[in-house]
Write a protein that holds these residues in place. Structure first.
Motif: not given
Length: 265
Positions: A209-219
């Motif tokens: 919502r803040a403006g990232a287009t992608s995000v990653d994690s091994s969560g």
């Protein structure tokens, strides 16, 4: 033609059997996966039995947080990562690995800017980024940056995108996540913005919502390794197929959170 990274991207490692079982679901749900170079150096990529998907290769500079690792200077203000097993990762190796693996995206080698090393690491991160972006690009190259970093010198080198690290320790502080992602978004205009290390659906929604287009994690896998789903469901002593299901449910929740977050931008 490789696509720009988008939405939630699972982090996979060829060292972990659970990740190999999750890989087909990652391909189905996202068509993307991120692998860090230190993990790739530890075990062959073939262990993941990856189907066709967009592969993102991270430099793995976060490994500098391990007290057994070292950041060592190179000529021209550059810096390399020395891993605990003695292997050395300079910026050139990241580009070579991206070309060798057929990665769609890679990230410049940067190091967490904390404590007494913050100033030194900021300078090395900038030098590594500018050097990498001046080389022939085997794929899209995102410049890796840290919270609080001035992006103007990096933007002058024309990166294909920006990747923001250093937020994982603040994963539950959603106002902080939002403020830092917006700070970067305000500086980079319409460039793609990737955020490292945020996996919980609430955090994923916040950064998207803040403006990232992608995000990653091994969560999703780490949560499943604790026998739980993101929503708190607990399976005592799960069999392998049950643990894979937990990881898949977590992956689905993170993917959906990213979609919801982008829909509200």
């Amino acid at each position: 033609m490789p696509h720009c990274p988008h939405g939630f991207i699972p982090v996979l490692s060829p060292r972990f059997p659970l990740d190999a079982f999750l890989a087909p679901y990652a391909a189905h749900l996202t068509g993307q996966a991120l692998i860090s170079l230190p993990e790739l150096l530890s075990a062959p990529l073939t262990r993941l039995r990856l189907p066709t998907l967009n592969l993102l290769l991270d430099s793995g500079g976060f490994a500098a947080l391990d007290p057994r690792s070292q950041v060592t200077p190179l000529p021209g203000g550059l810096a390399a990562l020395h891993l605990p097993d003695g292997r050395r990762v300079p910026p050139a190796d990241v580009l070579q690995a991206a070309e060798r693996t057929g990665a769609a995206v890679t990230f410049t080698l940067d190091f967490p800017a904390r404590g007494d090393h913050a100033g030194t690491h900021f300078a090395a991160n900038l030098a590594n980024a500018r050097w990498t972006l001046a080389q022939p690009r085997p794929c899209q190259v995102f410049a890796s940056v840290q919270p609080g970093q001035d992006l103007a010198p990096i933007l002058d080198a024309n990166p294909d995108g920006i990747a923001l690290g250093g937020l994982a320790p603040h994963a539950r502080n959603h106002p902080h996540l939002t403020a830092e992602v917006r700070r970067v978004r305000d500086q980079i205009g319409q460039l793609p913005l990737h955020v490292f290390g945020i996996g919980h659906p609430k955090g994923v929604r916040a950064v998207m919502r803040a403006g990232a287009t992608s995000v990653d994690s091994s969560g999703p896998q780490r949560r499943a390794a604790s026998n739980r789903t993101w929503d708190g469901t607990h399976v005592p002593d799960p069999a392998l197929h049950e643990r894979v299901r937990l990881a898949t449910l977590n992956l689905q929740a993170s993917v959906q959170a990213a979609q919801i977050g982008r829909a509200h931008v």
